[in-house]
Design a protein around this motif. Structure first.
Motif, PDB file in Angstrom:
ATOM      1  N   TRP A 175      40.868  46.516  52.662  1.00 48.31           N
ATOM      2  CA  TRP A 175      40.165  45.961  51.515  1.00 48.31           C
ATOM      3  C   TRP A 175      40.963  46.074  50.224  1.00 48.31           C
ATOM      4  O   TRP A 175      40.883  45.201  49.366  1.00 48.31           O
ATOM      5  CB  TRP A 175      38.796  46.612  51.357  1.00 48.31           C
ATOM      6  CG  TRP A 175      37.859  46.206  52.449  1.00 48.31           C
ATOM      7  CD1 TRP A 175      37.366  46.988  53.441  1.00 48.31           C
ATOM      8  CD2 TRP A 175      37.339  44.890  52.686  1.00 48.31           C
ATOM      9  NE1 TRP A 175      36.569  46.249  54.271  1.00 48.31           N
ATOM     10  CE2 TRP A 175      36.532  44.955  53.828  1.00 48.31           C
ATOM     11  CE3 TRP A 175      37.482  43.666  52.047  1.00 48.31           C
ATOM     12  CZ2 TRP A 175      35.865  43.853  54.339  1.00 48.31           C
ATOM     13  CZ3 TRP A 175      36.816  42.561  52.554  1.00 48.31           C
ATOM     14  CH2 TRP A 175      36.018  42.662  53.681  1.00 48.31           C
TER      15      TRP A 175
ATOM     16  N   VAL B  42      43.388  43.157  50.255  1.00 46.74           N
ATOM     17  CA  VAL B  42      42.663  41.900  50.050  1.00 46.74           C
ATOM     18  C   VAL B  42      42.282  41.743  48.580  1.00 46.74           C
ATOM     19  O   VAL B  42      42.516  40.699  47.962  1.00 46.74           O
ATOM     20  CB  VAL B  42      41.403  41.835  50.951  1.00 46.74           C
ATOM     21  CG1 VAL B  42      40.530  40.656  50.583  1.00 46.74           C
ATOM     22  CG2 VAL B  42      41.809  41.781  52.419  1.00 46.74           C
ATOM     23  N   ALA B  43      41.734  42.796  47.990  1.00 45.05           N
ATOM     24  CA  ALA B  43      41.312  42.743  46.592  1.00 45.05           C
ATOM     25  C   ALA B  43      42.508  42.544  45.656  1.00 45.05           C
ATOM     26  O   ALA B  43      42.435  41.752  44.708  1.00 45.05           O
ATOM     27  CB  ALA B  43      40.559  44.017  46.223  1.00 45.05           C
TER      28      ALA B  43
ATOM     29  N   VAL C 247      43.841  38.840  45.997  1.00 48.18           N
ATOM     30  CA  VAL C 247      42.900  37.887  45.405  1.00 48.18           C
ATOM     31  C   VAL C 247      42.902  38.023  43.885  1.00 48.18           C
ATOM     32  O   VAL C 247      42.939  37.023  43.155  1.00 48.18           O
ATOM     33  CB  VAL C 247      41.479  38.078  45.990  1.00 48.18           C
ATOM     34  CG1 VAL C 247      40.440  37.308  45.189  1.00 48.18           C
ATOM     35  CG2 VAL C 247      41.461  37.663  47.448  1.00 48.18           C
TER      36      VAL C 247
ATOM     37  N   LEU D  67      46.121  36.427  42.457  1.00 45.29           N
ATOM     38  CA  LEU D  67      46.068  34.961  42.444  1.00 45.29           C
ATOM     39  C   LEU D  67      45.132  34.437  41.359  1.00 45.29           C
ATOM     40  O   LEU D  67      45.463  33.476  40.657  1.00 45.29           O
ATOM     41  CB  LEU D  67      45.637  34.439  43.811  1.00 45.29           C
ATOM     42  CG  LEU D  67      46.640  34.652  44.938  1.00 45.29           C
ATOM     43  CD1 LEU D  67      46.025  34.265  46.268  1.00 45.29           C
ATOM     44  CD2 LEU D  67      47.908  33.880  44.687  1.00 45.29           C
ATOM     45  N   LEU D  68      43.968  35.051  41.221  1.00 45.41           N
ATOM     46  CA  LEU D  68      43.031  34.635  40.179  1.00 45.41           C
ATOM     47  C   LEU D  68      43.626  34.861  38.792  1.00 45.41           C
ATOM     48  O   LEU D  68      43.498  34.007  37.908  1.00 45.41           O
ATOM     49  CB  LEU D  68      41.703  35.383  40.325  1.00 45.41           C
ATOM     50  CG  LEU D  68      40.841  34.980  41.513  1.00 45.41           C
ATOM     51  CD1 LEU D  68      39.637  35.916  41.638  1.00 45.41           C
ATOM     52  CD2 LEU D  68      40.387  33.536  41.392  1.00 45.41           C
TER      53      LEU D  68
ATOM     54  N   THR E  75      51.225  39.114  37.897  1.00 43.67           N
ATOM     55  CA  THR E  75      50.795  38.726  39.239  1.00 43.67           C
ATOM     56  C   THR E  75      51.592  39.476  40.294  1.00 43.67           C
ATOM     57  O   THR E  75      51.031  40.008  41.261  1.00 43.67           O
ATOM     58  CB  THR E  75      50.950  37.204  39.437  1.00 43.67           C
ATOM     59  OG1 THR E  75      50.115  36.545  38.487  1.00 43.67           O
ATOM     60  CG2 THR E  75      50.561  36.783  40.836  1.00 43.67           C
TER      61      THR E  75
END
Length: 153
Positions: free
Chosen positions: A76, A79-80, A83, A86-87, A105
């Protein structure tokens, strides 16, 4: 000897085929151009076709020579971090500019691993920022400011 089908490979390959097919379908709405003077649809078409072909190969492998794989717990943190990276880039590249947005980034993406030391994270950040700037801003001549209006430029 009995061959087992690999459901994860088949599903992953199907996802690749769907995403690649979507890229191909979207690219066909743009001008393709010629091999020497590619249009805006040429690159997405090529990427989508390659992705769909890889997906097909993964599906075939999963059906013919599958193997049972047990997945561990979901990472996790990784994944966090990915993400969030990218955001962050998507929402800040126009305001901060390419260099700061790329640097933050890349730094956020290095947080996905628990094994990366701070000095290595800074080195990766610097390398990816320089490489991205050379490839996208200098080489491909994308019209993205290096430093954006949020920084007073």
């Amino acid at each position: 000897m009995e061959r087992r089908r690999s459901l994860p490979d088949v599903l992953a390959g199907a996802i690749f085929i769907l995403i690649g097919g979507a890229f191909v379908a979207g690219a066909l709405g743009y001008e393709l151009g010629t091999p020497l003077r590619m249009g805006p649809g040429a690159f997405p078409l090529l990427v989508g076709a390659i992705m769909a072909a890889l997906g097909l190969a993964i599906v075939v492998k999963g059906l013919v020579a599958g193997e049972m794989i047990s997945f561990g717990p979901v990472p996790w943190r990784a994944v966090a971090a990915i993400v969030l990276a990218l955001l962050f880039f998507g929402f800040t590249v126009r305001g901060l500019g390419f260099v700061p947005a790329s640097a933050v980034t890349a730094l956020l993406a290095t947080l996905a691993s628990t094994r990366v030391r701070p000095l290595a994270a800074v080195a990766v950040t610097a390398g990816l920022t320089v490489a991205g700037t050379l490839i996208f801003v200098v080489g491909l001549q994308l019209r993205i400011p290096l430093l954006g209006p949020w920084l007073g430029f």
